[in-house]
Design a protein around this motif. Structure first.
Motif, PDB file in Angstrom:
ATOM      1  N   THR A 138      -8.494   2.025   2.618  1.00 51.75           N
ATOM      2  CA  THR A 138      -9.427   2.454   1.863  1.00 51.75           C
ATOM      3  C   THR A 138     -10.280   1.034   1.311  1.00 51.75           C
ATOM      4  OG1 THR A 138      -7.912   3.979   0.713  1.00 51.75           O
ATOM      5  CG2 THR A 138      -9.773   3.077  -0.662  1.00 51.75           C
TER       6      THR A 138
ATOM      7  N   GLN B  55      -5.355   2.580  -9.013  1.00 51.79           N
ATOM      8  CA  GLN B  55      -5.211   2.148  -7.649  1.00 51.79           C
ATOM      9  C   GLN B  55      -4.616   0.819  -7.775  1.00 51.79           C
ATOM     10  OE1 GLN B  55      -8.051   3.805  -5.234  1.00 51.79           O
ATOM     11  NE2 GLN B  55      -6.541   5.269  -4.339  1.00 51.79           N
TER      12      GLN B  55
ATOM     13  N   VAL C  97      -1.477   4.196  -2.031  1.00 54.20           N
ATOM     14  CA  VAL C  97      -2.901   3.896  -1.700  1.00 54.20           C
ATOM     15  C   VAL C  97      -3.079   3.853  -0.354  1.00 54.20           C
ATOM     16  CG1 VAL C  97      -4.763   2.379  -1.955  1.00 54.20           C
ATOM     17  CG2 VAL C  97      -3.046   2.688  -3.915  1.00 54.20           C
TER      18      VAL C  97
ATOM     19  N   CYS D 131       0.642  -1.130  -0.170  1.00 50.30           N
ATOM     20  CA  CYS D 131       0.065  -0.066   0.222  1.00 50.30           C
ATOM     21  C   CYS D 131       0.782   1.166   0.077  1.00 50.30           C
ATOM     22  CB  CYS D 131      -0.964  -0.053   1.274  1.00 50.30           C
ATOM     23  SG  CYS D 131      -2.115  -1.186   1.343  1.00 50.30           S
TER      24      CYS D 131
ATOM     25  N   VAL E  95     -11.810   1.686  -4.373  1.00 54.55           N
ATOM     26  CA  VAL E  95     -10.566   1.551  -4.996  1.00 54.55           C
ATOM     27  C   VAL E  95     -10.859   1.768  -6.453  1.00 54.55           C
ATOM     28  CG1 VAL E  95      -8.497   0.081  -5.532  1.00 54.55           C
ATOM     29  CG2 VAL E  95      -9.526   0.234  -3.189  1.00 54.55           C
TER      30      VAL E  95
END
Length: 732
Positions: free
Chosen positions: A213, A222, A209, A204, A218
């Protein structure tokens, strides 16, 4: 932050590449410590001693350990260890694989009579199982009987159900698995993609990202970034592009986690918390230590973790109990390892000797070999097929043509002709020849192969140095223990074997075991004095420079001859890595060193029966000339008073040593007498160095019942290393 106690799947993927570098190592013995630690002791002829550790308890690891990080062998081996010894002793390590993306390693071992697979389960409760060639379980640390799988003696080993490998998954498969989740990004990566918490967070971070999340939020971009970050990790593992790190954590004064490191602290206390094959963005704020290999990093990490567990910090553990260690067993083990390692060296020596003998056979049968090669080359020049050449040679053999009778095989695909030539004992030796080359080229190829094999022997000899050092360390600890235990037990001496007189009748023995030495000084001229001190001398200007700059200690003695052209000669007070105290050398020791210097100088080469030498302390030897003067390479300036030794006889003795090691030795006669089972003394004379060496070889060979032993350890080439430059005559 809690320290890591188990290796991850990514860690194991990085380790597998490095562990496979030990392919070909032989298993010496297996040990079991407590309930969950297995140690396999191997020997690798390039790297020496190899300690493979597999632990499957609260700590789960598998790696090669530094010998200093390995605890002494436990007492009586339990049944599992006995089973491993029976199946693995003498087996070759074939390789190791990671099972899919699971925390399972399968180690393969091969032996002439049976093969064995060792499966290390580094997950859950942990287990180690030994399998036979059919995959059946021979034994296991723990018997497992579950609905999903069984691991029990006599049953086929069953791996756990397959798991998705996140490092191999395509983007389409990655996207599908991610989209099917109803959790957030980091939890999906950790559980559904099997990355685990740390590497899920790392992916991540690398993909920029936010880890919390929700999957529903997403974007495709991403997901692509997450997959690219995974692919980058996979590429590094496959290519072996590691940059290992052991991460530490600074502690506060109470041993807890420090919120901030005190910038004023000179030496803050730390503890290890993680080890990774490459730097992690998730650990960016932690201090770390880099290593050349991931295996070395893993070894250091778990060694320090174990010390932390035992002592509550990273300090060294307390001294062992006062009970006497089993020094005899430790010494015997190291000696057995050395004996097994030297077996490989003997093999290299025998192979090199065979190649040289085959080359010499070609020259001894030059005309016959040349006729064979010329016949084949002429036929090929006329485009005669290889099959017809073979038939023609076979027909010639039937008619009694000597050259044709020597041909054993013709291989057109390889362009070779194999001939059989009789050696001096009447035994036929087959030699494969390049049909396009002449006798000299084919012989040179065999000589070069002999040199290549000897190069492997030198590498193998270097590889067992660590084992020899360990043996000497055990002997020193034993001597120290006994000295402290009782004054009258100080008879255990490091020089006991060195000074031991020959009680065995080596000359009449039909077979003498070869125990090859591996000493750092053997590339120089050398001998041991009658009192046990090492004397070394340079063979050329480069070695003269090296001896003074690298090997001359503060308490050594420097010898040189009055005559020009003598070698630098050092009488050593201690080894190159040992500390030394001032030594009051005996007069006999000093005169032997002086005789060595004189005998290898121009005094011998010019045919003089004696010469003069002098001795100085190391601080009197300088490479700095007087103003306006020049010093040649290998020469030195001597300042201050000198101690002279006049009319020193030019004499050397060359012989065969049979214990505690087997080898050719040479030096002043008084120093060689008690060490050699047989010796020959020489003085300046008319025979060239190589001829004198052959004469000595023949005299020594005829004194031993086991003449093959002399050929192996004291050939003419080996004996020549101890002869001075110039002509020689045999005295006795």
């Amino acid at each position: 932050m809690d320290p890591k106690r188990e290796l991850s799947s990514i860690d194991l993927g990085a380790l597998v590449t490095e562990l496979n570098r030990y392919e070909g190592a032989k298993v010496d013995k297996a040990y079991r410590y407590d309930e969950d630690l297995i140690r396999l002791k191997l020997r690798d002829f390039d790297r020496g001693r190899v300690e493979l550790m597999i632990e499957v308890g609260d700590v789960k690891r598998a790696h090669v350990a530094d010998a200093e990080h390995v605890a002494d062998a436990p007492g009586r081996p339990p049944n599992f260890a006995k089973m491993l010894r029976n199946r693995l002793s003498g087996a070759d390590f074939v390789g190791v694989e990671q099972y899919e993306f699971d925390r399972i390693l399968t180690f393969e071992f091969a032996r002439d009579d049976e093969n064995t697979t060792l499966v290390a389960e580094l997950f859950g409760q942990g287990n180690v199982a030994a399998l036979d060639e059919t995959g059946a379980v021979v034994g296991a640390l723990e018997t497992v009987r579950l609905k999903s799988r069984t691991v029990a003696p006599g049953t086929q080993y069953e791996y756990p159900a397959s798991r998705l490998n996140p490092l191999d998954v395509s983007f389409g498969g990655f996207e599908r698995h991610m989209r099917e989740s109803d959790s957030d990004v980091v939890r999906t990566l950790a559980t559904q993609l099997n990355l685990g918490g740390l590497y899920a967070e790392e992916v991540c971070t690398r993909a920029s990202v936010e880890k919390e999340t929700a999957i529903a939020e997403v974007t495709d971009d991403q997901l692509r970034a997450l997959h690219d970050a995974l692919a980058d990790i996979a590429d590094r593992l496959r290519s072996g592009d590691v940059d290992p790190r052991v991460y530490e954590e600074v502690l506060d004064g109470d041993g807890g986690d420090a919120a901030e490191a005190d910038s004023e602290a000179d030496d803050p206390e730390t503890r290890v918390v993680d080890v990774t094959p490459f730097p992690l963005a998730e650990h960016e704020g932690l201090p770390s230590v880099g290593f050349d290999s991931f295996n070395a990093a893993v070894d250091e990490y778990f060694y320090r973790l174990n010390r932390q567990d035992e002592t509550g910090d990273d300090a060294a553990p307390a001294d062992a109990s006062a009970s006497r260690p089993d020094f005899e067993e430790q010494i015997a083990k190291q000696e057995r390892i050395i004996e097994q390692q030297t077996g490989a060296i003997e093999g290299f020596e025998a192979q090199a000797e065979r190649e040289r003998e085959r080359a010499e056979l070609l020259y001894a049968n030059y005309d016959l070999v040349d006729e064979v090669l010329s016949t084949v080359q002429e036929a090929r020049a006329n485009d005669v097929p290889w099959d017809e050449i073979a038939d023609t040679l076979a027909a010639g053999a039937e008619r009694g043509i000597s050259a044709a009778e020597a041909v054993v095989d013709v291989d057109g695909g390889e362009g070779t002709v194999t001939i059989a030539l009789d050696d001096e004992d009447g035994n036929a030796t087959e030699i494969e020849l390049d049909a396009d080359a002449g006798v000299e080229v084919n012989a040179d190829r065999l000589y070069r192969e002999a040199k290549r094999v000897e190069g492997k022997k030198e590498g193998a000899m270097e590889a067992i140095e660590s084992t020899r050092e360990e043996l000497e360390a055990v002997k020193r600890r034993k001597a120290e223990w006994e000295a402290n235990e009782a004054e009258d037990d100080e008879s255990a001496s490091d020089d006991e074997n060195e000074d031991e007189e020959y009680e065995t009748d080596w000359l009449s023995r039909s077979s003498i075991p070869i125990r090859s030495p591996d000493d750092w000084y053997e590339r120089f001229r050398w001998f041991h004095t009658s009192t046990g001190y090492l004397v070394i001398g340079g063979r050329n200007a480069d070695q003269n420079e090296e001896l003074v700059k690298k090997y001359m200690g503060n308490h050594d003695r420097f010898f040189h001859t009055q005559a020009h052209g003598g070698p630098v000669t050092l009488l050593k007070a201690a080894g190159p890595s040992e500390s030394a105290d001032p030594v009051d050398f005996s007069e006999q020791t000093l005169r032997e060193a002086a005789q060595f210097a004189v005998s290898h100088s121009s005094d011998w080469k010019d045919g003089r029966g004696a010469g003069d030498a002098y001795m100085v302390d190391p601080d009197q030897v300088s490479k700095t000339p007087e103003s306006g003067e020049y010093i040649e390479k290998g020469s030195f300036v001597i300042r201050g008073d000198r101690t002279y030794f006049e009319d020193v006889p030019c004499r050397v003795a060359v012989g065969v040593q049979c214990e505690p090691v087997t080898r050719a030795i040479g030096g002043p006669p008084s120093a060689i007498t008690d060490r050699a089972a047989a010796q020959v003394t020489l003085e300046p004379g008319m025979y060239a160095q190589n001829d004198a060496a052959m004469m000595v070889y023949r005299r020594l060979k005829e004194r031993f019942a086991d003449q093959s032993f002399v050929r192996k350890v004291a050939s003419a080439d080996q004996l020549q290393e101890f002869l001075p430059p110039g002509g020689s005559d045999i005295v006795d």
